[in-house]
Write a protein that holds these residues in place. Structure first.
Motif, PDB file in Angstrom:
ATOM      1  N   ALA A 120       6.215   4.481   4.919  1.00  0.00           N
ATOM      2  CA  ALA A 120       6.411   3.872   6.021  1.00  0.00           C
ATOM      3  C   ALA A 120       7.915   2.732   6.284  1.00  0.00           C
TER       4      ALA A 120
ATOM      5  N   ASP B 216      -1.935   6.844  -5.749  1.00  0.00           N
ATOM      6  CA  ASP B 216      -1.848   5.415  -5.468  1.00  0.00           C
ATOM      7  C   ASP B 216      -0.205   5.066  -6.427  1.00  0.00           C
TER       8      ASP B 216
ATOM      9  N   THR C 180       0.886  -1.104  -0.244  1.00  0.00           N
ATOM     10  CA  THR C 180      -0.414  -0.162  -0.130  1.00  0.00           C
ATOM     11  C   THR C 180       0.824   0.978   0.077  1.00  0.00           C
ATOM     12  N   THR C 181       0.397   2.068  -0.241  1.00  0.00           N
ATOM     13  CA  THR C 181       1.082   3.367  -0.011  1.00  0.00           C
ATOM     14  C   THR C 181       1.788   4.140   1.194  1.00  0.00           C
ATOM     15  N   ARG C 182       0.905   3.140   2.388  1.00  0.00           N
ATOM     16  CA  ARG C 182       1.818   4.076   3.330  1.00  0.00           C
ATOM     17  C   ARG C 182       2.584   2.582   3.897  1.00  0.00           C
ATOM     18  N   GLU C 183       2.240   1.699   3.562  1.00  0.00           N
ATOM     19  CA  GLU C 183       3.703   1.084   3.223  1.00  0.00           C
ATOM     20  C   GLU C 183       5.163   0.878   2.783  1.00  0.00           C
TER      21      GLU C 183
ATOM     22  N   ASP D  13      -1.663  13.256  -3.900  1.00  0.00           N
ATOM     23  CA  ASP D  13      -3.086  12.052  -3.661  1.00  0.00           C
ATOM     24  C   ASP D  13      -2.738  10.562  -4.902  1.00  0.00           C
TER      25      ASP D  13
END
Length: 297
Positions: free
Chosen positions: A63, A261, A57-60, A259
């Protein structure tokens, strides 16, 4: 006898290249393998990182960009294929590149055969123009191409891109294949002519199969160059329904602003890279043949 043997031993030890024994060859082998290994890492590590990121995911990605995903998510490929429109862009790229490749290989092989095997007035001028076409930067031709395609009524269409791609790859194809046709033995063409074969039949059934390794090599190079082409479609194809894959990825990355993806974007990048790898894996064995071996077959 001992004096003669001693003199021969001394002359052999002082001969040029005497120090280049197994140790010298081993050093060259180790050095070349080291350079190739480093180059392989430079190429494979970014590709592996892209493949792994396409399942995150984008967050992973932000991070922990270099770690494995907590859960391998194939939904990124679904989002890239459907939501971002990569599926339609991929189909457009296959149609444009496939048709342009067939057209430029056919016309280029025929032109290279004539320029390599026949003597006629103006042959040197044509060969010079082919080489000059290789040195002409493509960005200097986009404005004339824009007006030419608009006058022909095929601007912002797939046929316009097909003709442009075929014309773009034509000089390289002719220049590359001329050397292959020049090296083919003329006795085989003469034997075919004695057996009653026409020039067309001699070309398509005798000479063209003998140039198989050259055709495979130039086809792979042309496919990679046309598949990754970005400048020509951006200038000559502003219709979003006719976007090719490189345009689609650029539009998908820029349309979302901040934003984006990134998981779907990496999935689209992998989708772009895979056809090139598959084409190379399929045709790499044909590059190992020689023109002489093809003539014997």
């Amino acid at each position: 006898m001992s004096a003669v043997t001693t003199a021969r031993t001394r002359s052999a030890s002082t001969a040029p290249g005497a120090g280049r024994g197994p140790s010298g060859e081993r050093a060259v082998t180790v050095g070349s393998h080291t350079v190739l290994g480093i180059w392989s890492l430079i190429v494979l590590l970014p590709f592996a990182w892209t493949v792994v990121s396409s399942f995150k995911t984008t967050r992973e990605i932000f991070a922990s960009p270099f770690s494995l995903p907590e859960r391998w998510q194939f939904v990124n490929y679904v989002n890239a294929w459907r939501t971002a429109g990569i599926g339609s862009y991929f189909l457009n790229s296959v149609v444009v590149v496939g048709c342009a490749l067939v057209l430029t290989m056919l016309m280029g092989a025929m032109s290279a055969y004539v320029l390599a095997r026949f003597s006629f007035r103006g042959r040197g001028v044509l060969r010079f123009l082919i080489v000059a076409g290789l040195t002409f930067p493509v960005f200097l031709a986009v404005v004339p191409l824009f007006f030419i395609l608009r006058q022909m009524g095929i601007l912002n269409t797939l046929p316009g891109l097909i003709l442009t791609y075929a014309t773009y790859a034509y000089p390289f194809t002719v220049f590359f294949l001329m050397s292959f046709f020049e090296e083919l033995p003329g006795e085989i063409a003469e034997a075919a002519s004695i057996d009653g074969a026409s020039e067309w039949r001699t070309f398509f059934q005798v000479m063209l199969p003998m140039a198989g390794p050259g055709l495979a090599a130039v086809a792979i190079l042309n496919f990679v160059g046309l598949w990754n082409q970005y400048l020509l479609p951006v200038v000559l194809n502003s219709n979003r329904d006719n976007y090719v894959l490189t345009q689609g990825l650029g539009a998908f990355a820029s349309a979302s602003g901040y934003d984006v993806d990134f998981g779907a974007l990496f999935a689209g990048s992998v989708t772009t890279i895979l056809p090139v790898l598959l084409v190379y894996l399929v045709f790499q064995r044909r590059l190992q043949g020689a023109v002489a071996a093809g003539g014997l077959k």
